[in-house]
Scaffold this motif. Structure first.
Motif, PDB file in Angstrom:
ATOM      1  N   VAL A  12       0.873  -1.182   0.012  1.00 37.57           N
ATOM      2  CA  VAL A  12      -0.121  -0.017  -0.058  1.00 37.57           C
ATOM      3  C   VAL A  12       0.837   1.212   0.040  1.00 37.57           C
ATOM      4  N   THR A  13       1.898   1.410   1.031  1.00 43.02           N
ATOM      5  CA  THR A  13       2.643   2.533   1.040  1.00 43.02           C
ATOM      6  C   THR A  13       3.565   2.652  -0.006  1.00 43.02           C
ATOM      7  N   GLU A  14       3.935   1.676  -0.546  1.00 40.00           N
ATOM      8  CA  GLU A  14       4.926   1.537  -1.775  1.00 40.00           C
ATOM      9  C   GLU A  14       4.292   2.315  -3.031  1.00 40.00           C
ATOM     10  N   ASN A  15       3.063   2.404  -2.869  1.00 38.47           N
ATOM     11  CA  ASN A  15       2.198   3.116  -3.941  1.00 38.47           C
ATOM     12  C   ASN A  15       1.639   4.445  -3.639  1.00 38.47           C
ATOM     13  N   GLY A  16       2.047   4.795  -2.385  1.00 38.45           N
ATOM     14  CA  GLY A  16       1.844   6.434  -2.063  1.00 38.45           C
ATOM     15  C   GLY A  16       0.542   6.176  -1.287  1.00 38.45           C
ATOM     16  N   ALA A  17      -0.300   5.151  -1.045  1.00 35.52           N
ATOM     17  CA  ALA A  17      -1.651   4.977  -0.519  1.00 35.52           C
ATOM     18  C   ALA A  17      -1.421   5.062   0.919  1.00 35.52           C
ATOM     19  N   THR A  18      -2.519   5.265   1.737  1.00 30.36           N
ATOM     20  CA  THR A  18      -2.378   5.133   3.269  1.00 30.36           C
ATOM     21  C   THR A  18      -3.314   3.977   3.631  1.00 30.36           C
ATOM     22  N   PRO A  19      -2.424   3.039   4.550  1.00 30.95           N
ATOM     23  CA  PRO A  19      -3.098   1.957   4.961  1.00 30.95           C
ATOM     24  C   PRO A  19      -3.946   2.325   6.199  1.00 30.95           C
ATOM     25  N   VAL A  20      -5.145   1.568   6.432  1.00 34.80           N
ATOM     26  CA  VAL A  20      -6.116   1.464   7.368  1.00 34.80           C
ATOM     27  C   VAL A  20      -6.374   0.693   8.086  1.00 34.80           C
ATOM     28  N   PHE A  21      -5.641   0.366   9.251  1.00 32.90           N
ATOM     29  CA  PHE A  21      -5.639  -1.014   9.974  1.00 32.90           C
ATOM     30  C   PHE A  21      -6.998  -1.434  10.614  1.00 32.90           C
ATOM     31  N   ILE A  22      -7.251  -2.485  10.586  1.00 30.22           N
ATOM     32  CA  ILE A  22      -8.294  -3.043  11.575  1.00 30.22           C
ATOM     33  C   ILE A  22      -7.848  -4.498  12.399  1.00 30.22           C
ATOM     34  N   GLU A  23      -8.580  -4.417  13.574  1.00 27.52           N
ATOM     35  CA  GLU A  23      -8.250  -5.295  14.418  1.00 27.52           C
ATOM     36  C   GLU A  23      -8.569  -6.910  14.076  1.00 27.52           C
ATOM     37  N   PRO A  24      -8.008  -7.797  14.385  1.00 24.27           N
ATOM     38  CA  PRO A  24      -8.200  -9.260  14.136  1.00 24.27           C
ATOM     39  C   PRO A  24      -9.340  -9.742  14.996  1.00 24.27           C
ATOM     40  N   ASP A  25     -10.130 -10.903  14.446  1.00 22.53           N
ATOM     41  CA  ASP A  25     -10.981 -11.752  15.285  1.00 22.53           C
ATOM     42  C   ASP A  25     -10.285 -12.969  15.980  1.00 22.53           C
ATOM     43  N   ALA A  26     -11.134 -13.780  16.552  1.00 22.82           N
ATOM     44  CA  ALA A  26     -10.111 -14.737  17.471  1.00 22.82           C
ATOM     45  C   ALA A  26      -9.702 -15.923  16.644  1.00 22.82           C
ATOM     46  N   TYR A  27      -9.664 -15.700  15.207  1.00 21.31           N
ATOM     47  CA  TYR A  27      -8.971 -16.578  14.310  1.00 21.31           C
ATOM     48  C   TYR A  27      -7.706 -15.960  13.765  1.00 21.31           C
TER      49      TYR A  27
ATOM     50  N   ASP B 159     -11.045  -8.689  11.472  1.00 19.41           N
ATOM     51  CA  ASP B 159     -12.410  -8.626  12.039  1.00 19.41           C
ATOM     52  C   ASP B 159     -13.486  -8.070  11.124  1.00 19.41           C
ATOM     53  N   THR B 160     -14.407  -8.932  10.530  1.00 15.24           N
ATOM     54  CA  THR B 160     -14.938  -8.066   9.593  1.00 15.24           C
ATOM     55  C   THR B 160     -16.214  -7.395  10.254  1.00 15.24           C
ATOM     56  N   GLU B 161     -16.451  -7.509  11.417  1.00 17.71           N
ATOM     57  CA  GLU B 161     -17.486  -6.842  12.045  1.00 17.71           C
ATOM     58  C   GLU B 161     -17.152  -5.139  12.160  1.00 17.71           C
ATOM     59  N   ARG B 162     -15.704  -5.181  12.203  1.00 19.43           N
ATOM     60  CA  ARG B 162     -14.974  -3.794  12.197  1.00 19.43           C
ATOM     61  C   ARG B 162     -14.814  -3.133  10.978  1.00 19.43           C
ATOM     62  N   LEU B 163     -15.116  -3.953   9.945  1.00 21.43           N
ATOM     63  CA  LEU B 163     -14.692  -3.367   8.361  1.00 21.43           C
ATOM     64  C   LEU B 163     -15.345  -2.152   8.052  1.00 21.43           C
ATOM     65  N   ALA B 164     -16.757  -2.185   8.030  1.00 19.71           N
ATOM     66  CA  ALA B 164     -17.587  -1.061   7.514  1.00 19.71           C
ATOM     67  C   ALA B 164     -17.226   0.140   8.284  1.00 19.71           C
ATOM     68  N   ALA B 165     -16.917   0.195   9.575  1.00 20.19           N
ATOM     69  CA  ALA B 165     -16.726   1.246  10.291  1.00 20.19           C
ATOM     70  C   ALA B 165     -15.247   1.866   9.822  1.00 20.19           C
ATOM     71  N   ALA B 166     -14.499   1.190   9.013  1.00 22.40           N
ATOM     72  CA  ALA B 166     -13.165   1.648   8.644  1.00 22.40           C
ATOM     73  C   ALA B 166     -13.088   2.285   7.330  1.00 22.40           C
ATOM     74  N   VAL B 167     -14.261   2.294   6.690  1.00 18.54           N
ATOM     75  CA  VAL B 167     -14.365   2.784   5.004  1.00 18.54           C
ATOM     76  C   VAL B 167     -14.750   4.208   5.313  1.00 18.54           C
ATOM     77  N   THR B 168     -13.949   5.049   4.254  1.00 17.20           N
ATOM     78  CA  THR B 168     -14.266   6.458   4.604  1.00 17.20           C
ATOM     79  C   THR B 168     -14.475   6.631   2.643  1.00 17.20           C
ATOM     80  N   PRO B 169     -14.714   8.169   2.450  1.00 17.51           N
ATOM     81  CA  PRO B 169     -14.941   8.114   1.032  1.00 17.51           C
ATOM     82  C   PRO B 169     -13.507   7.962   0.305  1.00 17.51           C
TER      83      PRO B 169
END
Ligand SMILES: *Cc1c(COP(=O)(O)O)cnc(C)c1O
Length: 364
Positions: free
Chosen positions: A93-108, A112-122
């Motif tokens: 991601v950073t090699e292409n000049g874009a910004t990584p947005v991290f999300i936490e893992p699940d028990a596996y 954690d897909t439960e947190r995915l939608a909340a990480a989305v921005t325009p």
């Protein structure tokens, strides 16, 4: 007894004559780059995954980086990545000049897909699920959210060759699947190698150009490319190993079954598999609050272990500029403090598996 984390010559010895034959075939061919072995491997690996196209590359990192680039993602764009991953995913991601947005893992240990939608921005353009340790990510919600927000899905399959979620193989959910054939990976070359698979003819063509200086035709450079070709020798060897991959995967799963049935120690948490997810056990990762003491104890008893991974990408020195601090991703940080990968490799003997189990069960 002395047991390394991975003893790679065991699987070479298992089919030694075939590998030696393939290597000699490549050496004697007089074609060493972009030749018939690569074409055949790309055809065979595409068929293995069920994808229309495969493009062989120099590494898994290049597969990820060139995928992000081919999708036109760059400065000002955000890409959602798991916080609990190997740094290569984030570097793409950073090699292409874009910004990584991290999300936490699940028990596996997967995102954690439960947190995915909340990480989305325009600004979000893509999400990069990583099928960590060989277990398929819970992909249906990833695909649903990606569709809802118009995000590209780039799968990091560096650890999950052949693993499915439901009926679909990892690498086949998103626009593009990225593979590493680093020697320790489930489908490992005898050097560096990687590949992408996709059904999108334009993406495949773009990456095919990017890997060879951005040219379709020699000296006509349409794109600013790189040199990331998978050589003939590695392609010939990978074709040989690919034939054995289903058996090699079954063997890893059988070792994991023995670990899961045999390890019984209240201090140690065993890996779990999500219903619907297949696990191909690139790594067999246990967890304990006394990780460093367990690792030292195992070392004293001749058992080699590794931490995947001790420093999460958001705390890596090279990402200080992202401005993250300890405590930003507490689940990820806890995993980094507690995980330990046990020896897991093709050709591991029953007496070795038994010794690891007995030693773990005596840890007090
Ligand atoms: C190994 C790995 C990579 C990078 O692959 P290389 O071939 O070493 O460049 C990327 N992502 C994950 C999750 C990996 O395990």
């Amino acid at each position: 007894m002395r047991i390394d984390l991975a003893v790679l010559d065991r699987q070479f010895e298992l089919h030694r004559a075939e590998y030696e034959g393939a290597a000699l075939r490549a050496l004697r061919s007089g074609r060493y780059i972009l030749g018939p072995e690569l074409e055949a491997f790309e055809r065979e690996f595409a068929a293995f995954t069920g994808a229309k196209y495969c493009v062989g590359l120099n590494s898994g990192l290049d597969a990820l980086t060139l995928s992000v680039r081919a999708l036109g993602i760059g400065a000002g764009d955000e890409v959602v990545v798991p916080a609990n991953t190997y740094i290569a995913t984030v570097l793409a991601v950073t090699e292409n000049g874009a910004t990584p947005v991290f999300i936490e893992p699940d028990a596996y240990y997967n995102l954690d897909t439960e947190r995915l939608a909340a990480a989305v921005t325009p600004r979000t353009r893509a999400v990069m699920p990583v099928h960590l340790y060989g277990q398929a990510v819970h992909m249906p919600p990833v695909m649903e959210i990606a569709q809802r927000y118009g995000l590209a899905v780039i799968e990091d399959c560096a650890q999950s060759h052949g693993a499915h979620f439901g009926d679909t193989m990892t690498g086949r959910f998103g626009a593009i699947g990225c593979f590493s054939f680093y020697p320790t990976k489930n489908l490992g070359a005898f050097g560096d190698a990687g590949a992408i698979v996709t059904d999108d003819a334009d993406l495949a063509e773009k990456i095919r150009m990017l890997r060879n200086y951005g040219s379709r035709e020699k000296y006509h450079n349409e794109l600013c490319g790189v040199n990331s070709r998978l050589d003939e020798l590695q392609a010939a060897l990978l074709r040989t190993k690919l034939k054995h991959l289903p058996a090699l995967t079954a063997e890893r799963q059988a070792i994991a079954e023995k670990y899961l049935a045999g390890i019984q120690n209240d201090r140690i948490t065993l890996p779990q598999t999500r219903p619907g997810a297949e696990h191909v056990y690139h790594q067999f990762v246990v967890r304990t609050a006394e990780r460093d003491r367990l690792q030292a104890y195992l070392r004293e008893h001749g058992i080699d272990t590794v931490i995947h991974y001790p420093i999460p990408p958001h705390l890596a020195e090279c990402y200080r500029s992202l401005g993250h601090a300890h405590g930003d991703f507490p689940v990820t940080e806890q995993y980094a403090d507690e995980v330990l990968s046990l020896p897991m490799f093709n050709g591991m003997r029953d007496d070795e598996i038994g010794y690891v189990i007995d030693t773990l069960n005596r840890f007090s």
